[in-house]
Design a protein around this motif. Sequence first.
Motif, short mmCIF file in Angstrom:
data_model
loop_
_atom_site.label_atom_id
_atom_site.label_comp_id
_atom_site.label_asym_id
_atom_site.label_seq_id
_atom_site.Cartn_x
_atom_site.Cartn_y
_atom_site.Cartn_z
N ASP A 308 28.22 35.03 -5.81
CA ASP A 308 27.34 35.48 -4.72
C ASP A 308 27.24 37.00 -4.70
O ASP A 308 26.74 37.59 -3.75
CB ASP A 308 27.89 34.98 -3.37
N ASP A 309 27.72 37.63 -5.78
CA ASP A 309 27.71 39.09 -5.88
C ASP A 309 27.07 39.49 -7.21
O ASP A 309 27.23 38.81 -8.23
CB ASP A 309 29.12 39.66 -5.81
N ALA A 310 26.36 40.60 -7.19
CA ALA A 310 25.70 41.08 -8.40
C ALA A 310 25.76 42.60 -8.43
O ALA A 310 25.99 43.26 -7.40
CB ALA A 310 24.25 40.61 -8.45
N VAL A 311 25.57 43.13 -9.61
CA VAL A 311 25.52 44.57 -9.77
C VAL A 311 24.28 44.91 -10.58
O VAL A 311 24.00 44.28 -11.61
CB VAL A 311 26.80 45.11 -10.44
N LEU A 312 23.51 45.87 -10.10
CA LEU A 312 22.33 46.35 -10.82
C LEU A 312 22.76 47.55 -11.63
O LEU A 312 23.33 48.51 -11.10
CB LEU A 312 21.23 46.73 -9.83
N HIS A 329 25.36 42.16 -2.46
CA HIS A 329 26.10 40.96 -2.02
C HIS A 329 25.12 39.90 -1.51
O HIS A 329 23.92 40.16 -1.30
CB HIS A 329 27.08 41.33 -0.90
N ASP A 330 25.63 38.67 -1.35
CA ASP A 330 24.85 37.56 -0.78
C ASP A 330 23.56 37.33 -1.55
O ASP A 330 22.46 37.34 -0.99
CB ASP A 330 24.54 37.82 0.70
N VAL A 331 23.69 37.10 -2.86
CA VAL A 331 22.50 36.97 -3.70
C VAL A 331 22.04 35.52 -3.84
O VAL A 331 21.09 35.25 -4.57
CB VAL A 331 22.75 37.57 -5.10
N ARG A 332 22.72 34.60 -3.16
CA ARG A 332 22.29 33.20 -3.19
C ARG A 332 21.90 32.73 -1.80
O ARG A 332 22.48 33.15 -0.80
CB ARG A 332 23.41 32.30 -3.74
N LEU A 340 17.81 37.41 -6.21
CA LEU A 340 18.10 38.79 -6.53
C LEU A 340 16.94 39.69 -6.11
O LEU A 340 15.77 39.37 -6.36
CB LEU A 340 18.32 38.93 -8.05
N PRO A 341 17.23 40.83 -5.48
CA PRO A 341 16.16 41.74 -5.08
C PRO A 341 15.39 42.25 -6.30
O PRO A 341 15.96 42.42 -7.38
CB PRO A 341 16.91 42.88 -4.39
#
Length: 343
Positions: A308-312, A329-332, A340-341
């Motif tokens: 549920d976390d990602a890094v750009l 955070h909160d990507v789902r 994803l934004p």
Amino acid sequence: MAGTRRRGWRAAAACVLTGSLMVLAGACGVLDTDEDRRAAEELADKTLPGQLKAIGARTLFPGTGGSEVTFAVADDRDAVVRLRIDDSKGTCDGKECAGVLTEAVARARTDAEAFRTMRDAFDGCGYEVIALGISGAPPYVVAELTNDTVERVLAEIGGCVQRWVTASGPDSRLGEAEASYVNIVSPAVAADRKRGKDSWPTLMRLTRGDLVGSLTKHTHHSASYEIEAGQVDTAGRTRVVRPFKQSQEFGRRVQKAVADELRATYPDVVVSDYQWVWRLEPGRVDRQTGYLLFCPRPDERGRCVNSDDAVLVTTDGRGNPVEKLRIVHDVRDGTGALRLPPY
């Protein structure tokens, strides 16, 4: 075709009596297309006399029985007809052959006309279509992308796409699409491509696997253009398409670099090995940005699943980060689907 069917059944029966699969596959001619090709030529002469010329055949074994016979069309230099025929059964794709051939010819003419619409659109703005890949695949054109040329080239190719959309019409598959894609290869890669024979129909030459393979074994670019109500966003967005080995190397490098940096905040972090789409930064071919998913802590098997976390992250061409990581955070959503934004 009855005579050839009887010959096929007699040959098959003789082979079965040998009890040897090797003999069946080799000496007994399961891989031989001669009978199928002769049957296809007889069918063409009877159904559409003078319109078709057989120019090739390949066996469909072991996937299915029979062969795929390829025809050129007498009055259409671009069209190619492909007929799947099994002379031992007297059928084409399991159906009555005359109807299947007639439909295949009509489809080939339609595909050739659609190709000419696309080719003329790209020729009109200075970009030759050199390959197509499988049916419906994006065209391949030639251009050298550098930091100095990328914005201009993308806009020019976007203009080609606009011509193509307009000429295709609003009711076409392209006219109803939300985006169009174009593959861009360098002049050096294009010069070394497998060109095929000039005598082959255009759509036979441009859709061959060895041609596309000679292009995609090198790193190239794929440009996407959004379409809305028949209008193309000609600025486009571009991503790098790497051969498998280079793609894996890029992924490993960026994953390791990101994990090393994230450990300052998340000592037990695990970075997913899923590779999201990497897009070139506007006006740059040496900078690309994409998402990596990560888990602050691994699951019981030491993995990162359903993060549920990602890094750009923005990297250079090798996968080394060149800007500060941006954590999201909160990507789902509630169903578990990724949201994803945009970037």
